[in-house]
Design a protein around this motif. Structure first.
Motif, PDB file in Angstrom:
ATOM      1  N   ARG A 150       0.826  -1.208   0.000  1.00  0.00           N
ATOM      2  CA  ARG A 150       0.000   0.000   0.000  1.00  0.00           C
ATOM      3  C   ARG A 150       0.861   1.261   0.000  1.00  0.00           C
ATOM      4  O   ARG A 150       1.918   1.300   0.643  1.00  0.00           O
ATOM      5  N   ALA A 151       0.380   2.283  -0.695  1.00  0.00           N
ATOM      6  CA  ALA A 151       1.007   3.611  -0.651  1.00  0.00           C
ATOM      7  C   ALA A 151      -0.078   4.596  -0.240  1.00  0.00           C
ATOM      8  O   ALA A 151      -1.121   4.681  -0.899  1.00  0.00           O
ATOM      9  N   VAL A 152       0.189   5.298   0.845  1.00  0.00           N
ATOM     10  CA  VAL A 152      -0.808   6.255   1.353  1.00  0.00           C
ATOM     11  C   VAL A 152      -0.206   7.654   1.269  1.00  0.00           C
ATOM     12  O   VAL A 152       0.912   7.884   1.742  1.00  0.00           O
ATOM     13  N   ARG A 153      -0.940   8.570   0.686  1.00  0.00           N
ATOM     14  CA  ARG A 153      -0.451   9.942   0.499  1.00  0.00           C
ATOM     15  C   ARG A 153      -0.376  10.667   1.844  1.00  0.00           C
ATOM     16  O   ARG A 153      -1.303  10.586   2.651  1.00  0.00           O
ATOM     17  N   TRP A 158       4.707   9.831   0.105  1.00  0.00           N
ATOM     18  CA  TRP A 158       3.850   8.655   0.196  1.00  0.00           C
ATOM     19  C   TRP A 158       4.462   7.714   1.228  1.00  0.00           C
ATOM     20  O   TRP A 158       5.695   7.585   1.294  1.00  0.00           O
ATOM     21  N   THR A 182      -2.606   2.393  -4.317  1.00  0.00           N
ATOM     22  CA  THR A 182      -2.985   3.608  -3.587  1.00  0.00           C
ATOM     23  C   THR A 182      -4.497   3.552  -3.372  1.00  0.00           C
ATOM     24  O   THR A 182      -5.155   2.588  -3.762  1.00  0.00           O
ATOM     25  N   GLU A 183      -5.033   4.608  -2.820  1.00  0.00           N
ATOM     26  CA  GLU A 183      -6.488   4.656  -2.596  1.00  0.00           C
ATOM     27  C   GLU A 183      -7.246   4.432  -3.908  1.00  0.00           C
ATOM     28  O   GLU A 183      -8.303   3.814  -3.947  1.00  0.00           O
ATOM     29  N   GLN A 187       0.307   2.436  -8.498  1.00  0.00           N
ATOM     30  CA  GLN A 187       1.281   3.449  -8.926  1.00  0.00           C
ATOM     31  C   GLN A 187       2.689   2.877  -8.757  1.00  0.00           C
ATOM     32  O   GLN A 187       2.915   1.986  -7.930  1.00  0.00           O
ATOM     33  N   ARG A 229       7.531   9.346  -7.431  1.00  0.00           N
ATOM     34  CA  ARG A 229       6.439   8.558  -8.037  1.00  0.00           C
ATOM     35  C   ARG A 229       6.542   8.698  -9.552  1.00  0.00           C
ATOM     36  O   ARG A 229       6.845   9.793 -10.046  1.00  0.00           O
ATOM     37  N   SER A 234      -0.749   5.066 -14.501  1.00  0.00           N
ATOM     38  CA  SER A 234      -1.424   4.558 -13.308  1.00  0.00           C
ATOM     39  C   SER A 234      -2.195   3.308 -13.713  1.00  0.00           C
ATOM     40  O   SER A 234      -2.539   3.131 -14.883  1.00  0.00           O
TER      41      SER A 234
END
Ligand code: TGC
Ligand code: FAD
Length: 389
Positions: A150-153, A158, A182-183, A187, A229, A234
């Motif tokens: 997971r990648a969370v901003r 991130w 990501t949400e 990415q 990134r 995407s």
């Protein structure tokens, strides 16, 4: 006696002189510099002749089909011939070059910002930086869309968490291209080896691709700047687009492994005296050699046509699947047959057939298993996806 590559259908005649020159240069490099040391590395699990990296770079073999940024800008057939010759040496050597070029330089070149390209591409082309590609996870190989990473901003960065497994060159890489959910979508991120919370560990105990480093990547609250990134892609088509490049190289590479095994079996069978005459004079041996030569010729024609289509911009990814699936399959069967023709000698590392055979078990699995490419083709032909249930 030097290696002789089968060319039954005079495919050489269809190559441009520059393409032949590239092939012959790489063949000579593999013969002189790589083959004398490969067995020593294969005997140690997860070891690669790192001292050859500057020479590989000097020959322009990293990202050879990319334009600008210090890359050689070769056409697709020349690139394919490079992969063929490297894998004639060992699948681990071709893996090293195809990960660096197809899976690390390609996404930066295609999806990266100008700053990312300037920062990484010349260094990767010169072998001054090494990269790896983190898509597969412990529970998601064939179905990367299910990934748990997971990648969370968090403002201008991130936060990445997850584990990637079976990653070629992970422990020796300066930068990892890590794919994370990501949400909204998948990415790609450029994760530097010294980022806090990032760790790579070697995987040991392989019977196959021993002359290659395979690693696990652990990401625990790794803060990656937004500027790392990959901005121009995407979704799953990002990593799958990279796989196209590497699968294309594998389709050519498998021909190289098959050529090495065929050459060895042919030579050996002419010299080995059995029941008072050369093995090659027996009908059963000739049947095997004739089958190998036919399958290699078909595989050579497949990749040459594929390369020309790629350069004309007419390539569909299902065409690459057909070539990867077919060529690896026949190379593996040829390697097994060659090993068999060598009798007991075939099981020792004085000969290459068994080394190629066990390597090709990995090649059949990575970059989309044989089954997955069958299903990709099935979907293309029928319009019906049969991946699930
Ligand atoms: P699907 O719906 O098929 O595709 C999602 C989006 O991606 C597009 N697409 C592709 N684009 C470029 N190249 C390809 N080959 C593409 N295949 C699909 C597609 O058009 C779509 O685009 P869009 O715009 O509509 O979003 O996705 P799916 O989830 O149904 O995919 C199924 C499947 C099974 C085909 C795919 O997941 C797959 O290929 N799985 C195999 C995974 C794999 O090959 N992993 C390899 C990991 S890396 C590795 O092994 C390195 S080895 C290194 C070494 O050489 O040492
Ligand atoms: P699984 O997906 O668990 O497959 C197991 C079996 O199920 C296979 O026979 C498969 O064909 C079959 N199967 C799967 N789906 C279906 C279906 N729908 N229908 C019928 N059968 C199915 N990955 C990276 O991201 N980067 C790398 O650099 C990299 N390097 C690698 C190096 C090595 C030495 C190896 C062995 C692997 C590497 N991989 C890498 C991982 C590789 O891409 C995966 O192993 C591969 O995609 C298969 O995934 P899996 O091993 O999880 O097998």
């Amino acid at each position: 006696m030097p290696f002789e590559a089968l060319d039954f259908y005079r495919i050489d005649d269809d190559l441009a002189s520059e393409e032949r020159l590239v092939r012959d240069t790489v063949r000579a490099f593999v013969e002189k510099e790589f083959l004398p040391c490969v067995v020593e590395h294969v005997r140690q699990d997860g070891s690669f002749p790192f001292e050859l990296v500057p020479k590989i770079a000097e020959l322009g073999l990293f990202g050879a089909n990319l334009q600008g940024y210090g890359c050689a800008g070769m056409n697709s057939v020349a690139y394919g011939l490079i992969m063929q010759e490297l894998e004639r040496g060992d699948s681990g050597l071709r893996s090293f070059a195809s990960v660096q070029g197809g899976l690390v330089m390609f996404p930066i070149h295609t999806y990266g910002s100008e700053e990312q390209k300037e920062r990484w591409l010349p260094a990767l082309a010169q072998g001054k930086a090494i990269g790896c590609f983190g898509l597969t996870e412990p529970d998601f190989g064939s179905n990367p869309g299910g990934m748990l990473t997971r990648a969370v901003r968090d403002g201008d960065r991130w936060i990445l968490n997850g584990t990637k497994r079976w990653i070629t060159n992970g422990t020796i890489s300066d930068v990892a291209v890590v794919w994370a959910q990501t949400e909204n979508d998948i990415q790609g991120f450029l994760v530097k080896k010294d980022f806090d919370g990032f760790e790579a560990r070697d995987m040991k105990g392989k019977f196959s691709l021993r002359g290659s480093i395979t690693s696990e990547l652990f990401l625990q609250d790794v803060a990656v700047p937004e500027s790392n990134r990959l901005p121009n892609v995407s979704g799953l088509k990002g990593p799958l687009g990279c796989l196209n490049q590497a699968r294309y190289g594998i389709a050519w590479g498998a021909v190289g492994a098959a050529l090495a095994c065929f050459d060895e079996a042919l030579r050996y069978s002419k010299e080995r005296i059995i029941f008072d005459r050369p093995l090659a004079g027996f009908q059963l041996a000739q049947q095997k050699l004739a089958w190998m030569a036919t399958e290699i010729t078909k595989a050579q024609l497949l990749v040459l046509r594929l390369g020309r289509l790629k350069d004309q911009g007419k390539l569909h990814h299902s065409m690459v699947s057909m070539a990867k699936m077919n060529n690896v399959d026949i190379a593996l069967r040829i390697a097994r047959m060659a090993r068999d023709m060598l009798g007991a000698n075939g099981i020792v590392d004085d000969y290459c057939a068994m080394r190629h055979m066990v390597n090709l078990e990995t090649v059949r699995t990575y970059e989309g298993t044989h089954d997955i490419h069958t299903l990709i083709l099935g979907r293309e032909l029928t319009g019906l996806a049969a991946f699930e249930g």
